[in-house]
Design an enzyme around this catalytic site. Sequence first.
Site, PDB file in Angstrom:
ATOM      1  N   CYS A   1       0.814  -1.230   0.000  1.00 42.35           N
ATOM      2  CA  CYS A   1       0.000   0.000   0.000  1.00 42.35           C
ATOM      3  C   CYS A   1       0.843   1.273   0.000  1.00 42.35           C
ATOM      4  O   CYS A   1       0.618   2.185  -0.805  1.00 42.35           O
ATOM      5  CB  CYS A   1      -0.980  -0.009   1.169  1.00 42.35           C
TER       6      CYS A   1
ATOM      7  N   HIS B   1      -2.537   1.203   6.948  1.00 40.85           N
ATOM      8  CA  HIS B   1      -2.918   1.141   5.537  1.00 40.85           C
ATOM      9  C   HIS B   1      -3.088   2.552   4.992  1.00 40.85           C
ATOM     10  O   HIS B   1      -3.421   3.485   5.720  1.00 40.85           O
ATOM     11  CB  HIS B   1      -4.233   0.364   5.369  1.00 40.85           C
TER      12      HIS B   1
ATOM     13  N   HIS C   1      -5.696   1.964  -4.340  1.00 44.96           N
ATOM     14  CA  HIS C   1      -4.810   1.417  -3.308  1.00 44.96           C
ATOM     15  C   HIS C   1      -4.437  -0.024  -3.626  1.00 44.96           C
ATOM     16  O   HIS C   1      -5.040  -0.676  -4.486  1.00 44.96           O
ATOM     17  CB  HIS C   1      -5.458   1.506  -1.920  1.00 44.96           C
TER      18      HIS C   1
END
Length: 359
Positions: free
Chosen positions: A273, A321, A333
């Site tokens: 990510c 994240h 993402h």
Amino acid sequence: MNRRHVATAAITLVCALTVLASGSPAFAAPEPPPSAPASVTEPGASAPERSLEDVRQEIEALYRKAASATDAYNLAEEQAAAQSAEIVKLAKEMTKGQARIDDLKNRAGAAARAQYRGGGMPPEARLMLVDDPQLFIDGVGRIRQGHKATQDLLNELTRMQADLATYSKDASAQWEKLEANRVKQEKAKKEIKEKIAAAKKLEDKLEKEELARLIELERQAQYDAQTAWLSSGVLKEIDSRASKQGKKAVTFATKQIGKPYEWGAEGPGTFDCSGLTSQAWAAAGRGIPRTSQEQWRLLPRIAIKDMRPGDLIIYHSDASHVGMYIGDGAIVHAPRPGRNVTIAGAGSMGILGVVRPDK
């Protein structure tokens, strides 16, 4: 219904269709209330049946722990790289310092040998034997210059020896930090592999129909969270105008859609990510921290209502994240292992906050 309401309704529908159609949904969405969940019993287990939703939540928790460990691994790797570079720099300085010390010692030795060739008699004593007054005056000046040059040489030699000792001490300290970070890397790497393996083991125990239902539950959780986020009216205040660098970052990130997630990866074929977001902003000409936790800690924070494309949305209480906002209530993402870079609803996970790299 005015144009804004029409746009919001359209966005909600598009996000719903995107989430329901995507084979790679955003992860860690808030849990939807299961209406009549399927159940699964592990082979050979005598414990009460567990609902498929329980299994989904357990898998989700494992992947989130893996994501947190991935951040720790990436940070340790980044720090180790910086320490390695510093050690190389110090080694070069030590080599230069030692060469300078050797040169100064040679010069000092040459001066000593010159005095020896003069019979060991100090210059001052030889000057006293000169009859010519002008030669005497000139000689006094040269002796003074010689004394100053000698003292300067000794001072520089002392300073270089002290610098060399400092370089050596700093290099030792950097080696210790480097080894400590290597230990952290190995620990994080082990945890990542354990959590991913545990999650995969749970998924592998599911029948084909159960696995399909599990994916549907994930999508539903994403959809419910996104719908609730959009229903709050948040899009009414969000500015959709991206900066010049923000547009470049979004362009880079969206071009990676479909590429697999891989922990620790920064492209070009796979990403995690924060690898995706850091490389996207690097492509836009702005270097940012490598990990989502460091991005949250170090980049300027902004209110959600002030969000614009290119900004980074940090998710979960541990900032484990990150996704890039691309406008219209959506992010791009890299979700988690087993998924690909994709577009998802910006509100499909618990938002910790928003940061702006080019503020």
